[in-house]
Enzyme design. Structure first.
Site, PDB file in Angstrom:
ATOM      1  N   MET A   1      -1.422   4.787   0.972  1.00  0.00           N
ATOM      2  CA  MET A   1      -1.018   6.145   1.501  1.00  0.00           C
ATOM      3  C   MET A   1      -0.070   6.829   0.150  1.00  0.00           C
ATOM      4  O   MET A   1      -0.060   8.044   0.193  1.00  0.00           O
ATOM      5  CB  MET A   1      -0.221   5.853   2.608  1.00  0.00           C
ATOM      6  CG  MET A   1      -0.947   5.619   3.910  1.00  0.00           C
ATOM      7  SD  MET A   1      -2.504   6.643   4.238  1.00  0.00           S
ATOM      8  CE  MET A   1      -1.333   8.013   5.097  1.00  0.00           C
ATOM      9  N   TYR A   2       0.550   6.002  -0.307  1.00  0.00           N
ATOM     10  CA  TYR A   2       1.551   6.383  -1.216  1.00  0.00           C
ATOM     11  C   TYR A   2       1.057   7.220  -2.410  1.00  0.00           C
ATOM     12  O   TYR A   2       1.176   8.192  -2.972  1.00  0.00           O
ATOM     13  CB  TYR A   2       2.414   5.318  -1.925  1.00  0.00           C
ATOM     14  CG  TYR A   2       3.444   5.526  -3.024  1.00  0.00           C
ATOM     15  CD1 TYR A   2       4.766   6.119  -2.641  1.00  0.00           C
ATOM     16  CD2 TYR A   2       3.160   5.501  -4.278  1.00  0.00           C
ATOM     17  CE1 TYR A   2       5.314   6.655  -3.551  1.00  0.00           C
ATOM     18  CE2 TYR A   2       4.048   5.915  -5.321  1.00  0.00           C
ATOM     19  CZ  TYR A   2       5.270   6.544  -4.813  1.00  0.00           C
ATOM     20  OH  TYR A   2       6.059   6.922  -5.905  1.00  0.00           O
ATOM     21  N   ALA A   3      -0.417   6.716  -2.940  1.00  0.00           N
ATOM     22  CA  ALA A   3      -1.121   7.089  -4.011  1.00  0.00           C
ATOM     23  C   ALA A   3      -1.886   8.557  -3.357  1.00  0.00           C
ATOM     24  O   ALA A   3      -1.764   9.516  -4.234  1.00  0.00           O
ATOM     25  CB  ALA A   3      -2.224   6.114  -4.373  1.00  0.00           C
ATOM     26  N   SER A   5      -0.433  10.476  -1.223  1.00  0.00           N
ATOM     27  CA  SER A   5       0.512  11.539  -0.857  1.00  0.00           C
ATOM     28  C   SER A   5       0.910  12.040  -2.369  1.00  0.00           C
ATOM     29  O   SER A   5       1.211  13.208  -2.660  1.00  0.00           O
ATOM     30  CB  SER A   5       1.687  10.958  -0.186  1.00  0.00           C
ATOM     31  OG  SER A   5       2.423   9.851  -0.985  1.00  0.00           O
TER      32      SER A   5
END
Length: 98
Positions: A1-3, A5
């Site tokens: 999810m971090y990548a 976003s």
């Protein structure tokens, strides 16, 4: 999810710059390296971990809030009047994955 976003934010900067540029509005992004703050505390929770992170940069130090503030001041200034649609990586030379 971090990548995902992060990628979305890069695209948002590009898209908004294209949309708002004709109105004279610049859109830029800042991609900071590791700055010891509450958010990144798990990456620097011991002196050894902090040194490992610093050693991963070309400058052999971690960033500071002042480093990020100076970059934002530049991007908001007239000196950056022809900069738009770009995300500036401010990470002391740490290899970027952007």
């Amino acid at each position: 999810m971090y990548a995902v976003s992060k990628t979305a934010l890069l695209g948002l900067v590009k898209g908004l710059a294209a949309e708002l540029g004709p109105q004279g509005i610049r859109v830029t992004g800042l991609a900071p390296g590791i700055v010891p703050t509450k958010l990144s505390s798990y990456l620097v929770q011991s002196p050894e971990l902090a040194q490992q992170q610093a050693d991963a940069t070309y400058l052999k130090r971690l960033g500071t809030p002042e480093d990020m503030a100076a970059t934002v001041a530049f991007l908001a200034s007239g000196d950056a009047a022809y900069v738009t649609g770009e995300t500036l990586v401010v990470a002391g030379g740490m290899p970027s994955k952007l």
